[in-house]
Motif scaffolding. Structure first.
Motif, short mmCIF file in Angstrom:
data_model
loop_
_atom_site.label_atom_id
_atom_site.label_comp_id
_atom_site.label_asym_id
_atom_site.label_seq_id
_atom_site.Cartn_x
_atom_site.Cartn_y
_atom_site.Cartn_z
N GLU A 192 1.17 -1.52 2.45
CA GLU A 192 1.65 -0.24 2.99
C GLU A 192 0.55 0.82 2.95
N ARG A 193 -0.23 0.82 1.89
CA ARG A 193 -1.30 1.82 1.74
C ARG A 193 -2.60 1.42 2.42
N GLY A 194 -2.68 0.18 2.89
CA GLY A 194 -3.91 -0.29 3.51
C GLY A 194 -5.01 -0.59 2.51
N TRP A 195 -4.61 -0.84 1.26
CA TRP A 195 -5.58 -1.18 0.21
C TRP A 195 -5.90 -2.67 0.27
N PRO A 196 -7.07 -3.07 -0.22
CA PRO A 196 -7.50 -4.46 -0.12
C PRO A 196 -6.69 -5.41 -1.01
N VAL A 197 -6.37 -6.56 -0.42
CA VAL A 197 -5.63 -7.63 -1.11
C VAL A 197 -6.50 -8.88 -1.14
N VAL A 198 -6.62 -9.46 -2.34
CA VAL A 198 -7.34 -10.71 -2.54
C VAL A 198 -6.33 -11.74 -3.04
N THR B 91 -7.28 -1.93 -18.68
CA THR B 91 -6.14 -1.10 -19.07
C THR B 91 -4.90 -1.89 -18.69
N VAL B 92 -4.06 -2.17 -19.65
CA VAL B 92 -2.82 -2.91 -19.39
C VAL B 92 -1.78 -1.92 -18.88
N VAL B 93 -1.20 -2.24 -17.72
CA VAL B 93 -0.23 -1.36 -17.07
C VAL B 93 0.99 -2.16 -16.64
N SER B 94 2.01 -1.43 -16.22
CA SER B 94 3.22 -2.07 -15.68
C SER B 94 3.22 -1.96 -14.17
N THR B 95 4.05 -2.77 -13.56
CA THR B 95 4.24 -2.70 -12.10
C THR B 95 4.73 -1.30 -11.72
N ALA B 96 5.68 -0.76 -12.49
CA ALA B 96 6.22 0.58 -12.18
C ALA B 96 5.12 1.63 -12.17
N GLU B 97 4.18 1.56 -13.11
CA GLU B 97 3.07 2.53 -13.14
C GLU B 97 2.23 2.42 -11.87
N LEU B 98 2.00 1.19 -11.42
CA LEU B 98 1.18 0.99 -10.23
C LEU B 98 1.91 1.40 -8.96
N LEU B 99 3.21 1.18 -8.92
CA LEU B 99 3.98 1.56 -7.74
C LEU B 99 4.11 3.07 -7.61
N ALA B 100 3.94 3.78 -8.73
CA ALA B 100 4.06 5.23 -8.73
C ALA B 100 2.81 5.94 -8.21
N ILE B 101 1.76 5.19 -7.97
CA ILE B 101 0.48 5.79 -7.52
C ILE B 101 0.66 6.30 -6.09
N PRO C 278 -2.23 8.26 -20.35
CA PRO C 278 -2.46 9.03 -19.13
C PRO C 278 -1.89 8.29 -17.93
N GLN C 279 -1.53 9.05 -16.89
CA GLN C 279 -1.02 8.46 -15.66
C GLN C 279 -2.15 7.67 -14.99
N VAL C 280 -1.80 6.53 -14.43
CA VAL C 280 -2.77 5.70 -13.73
C VAL C 280 -3.13 6.39 -12.41
N LYS C 281 -4.43 6.57 -12.19
CA LYS C 281 -4.92 7.17 -10.96
C LYS C 281 -5.98 6.26 -10.38
N LEU C 282 -5.71 5.76 -9.20
CA LEU C 282 -6.64 4.87 -8.52
C LEU C 282 -6.92 5.40 -7.13
N THR C 283 -8.10 5.09 -6.60
CA THR C 283 -8.44 5.56 -5.26
C THR C 283 -8.27 4.48 -4.19
N ARG C 284 -8.90 3.34 -4.37
CA ARG C 284 -8.80 2.24 -3.41
C ARG C 284 -9.01 0.92 -4.16
N LEU D 254 4.09 -5.28 -5.59
CA LEU D 254 2.71 -4.79 -5.55
C LEU D 254 2.06 -5.11 -4.21
N LEU D 255 2.25 -6.33 -3.73
CA LEU D 255 1.69 -6.69 -2.42
C LEU D 255 2.21 -5.76 -1.32
N ALA D 256 3.50 -5.50 -1.33
CA ALA D 256 4.08 -4.62 -0.30
C ALA D 256 3.47 -3.23 -0.38
N ARG D 257 3.32 -2.72 -1.59
CA ARG D 257 2.74 -1.37 -1.77
C ARG D 257 1.28 -1.34 -1.31
#
Length: 189
Positions: free
Chosen positions: A49-55, A179-189, A4-10, A43-46
């Protein structure tokens, strides 16, 4: 089987131990995944850009001979990894959940239930953090191609290549702790 496509909110992006000391091949040995750092930077740039939290997490080695010992240049983050973060955690063990300040308390306080894990090394601090995140009930995603590790010598004296260790980490985590994912999957969110 189609994933399934990765779907994340925040989701919180947890960037683990991307420190200059890991560039010391004489200390650590051969590594895999030369694209790791570029994927983490993407990933950091994305996230920013989205204003999501970075640790950002850094390892504070107790071993004064370690390149990751505080006060040594190897303790610093690699170029491109620094920058704004919502939380910076220092740790002396493998899990980012056993650092200061308390990652779990911060995630709970921010109302965050999704985490994405990347960094160094795949089968140590990244895997340990992912296992704990899963056990603590977080919806955990492991960006395998945004991690890297090093060849290791097994107890029988045989060398286990870094690529094999990464594959085994992915096998251990996927569907159980994360869930193991790729960078491309995460950037597509």
């Amino acid at each position: 089987m189609t994933r399934p496509q990765v779907k994340l909110t925040r989701p919180a992006l947890i960037v683990i131990d991307v420190q200059r000391g890991f560039d010391d091949a004489g200390f650590w040995g051969s590594r895999n995944n030369p694209e790791c750092e570029a994927n983490i930077e993407a990933l950091l740039a994305r996230w920013r850009e989205r204003g999501w939290p970075v640790v950002l997490v850094h390892h504070d080695s107790d071993n004064p001979a370690s390149p990751l010992s505080p006060g040594q240049s190897g303790h610093e983050y690699k170029d491109g990894i620094d920058g704004p973060a919502d939380l910076v955690v220092g740790k002396r063990v493998n899990s980012s959940f056993y650092g200061e300040p308390d990652l779990h308390a911060w995630l709970q306080g921010e109302g965050l239930s999704e985490v994405v894990i990347c960094g160094i090394t795949t089968n140590h601090c990244c895997e340990t953090t992912a296992r704990m995140a899963g056990n603590l009930g977080y919806d955990t995603y492991f960006a395998l191609d945004a991690t890297h590790t090093f060849d290791r010598t097994a107890p029988d004296g045989k060398v286990v290549p870094a690529e094999e260790l990464a594959r085994i980490t992915a096998t251990n985590l996927d569907g159980e702790f994360a869930t193991v994912v790729s960078t491309a999957e995460l950037l597509a969110i």
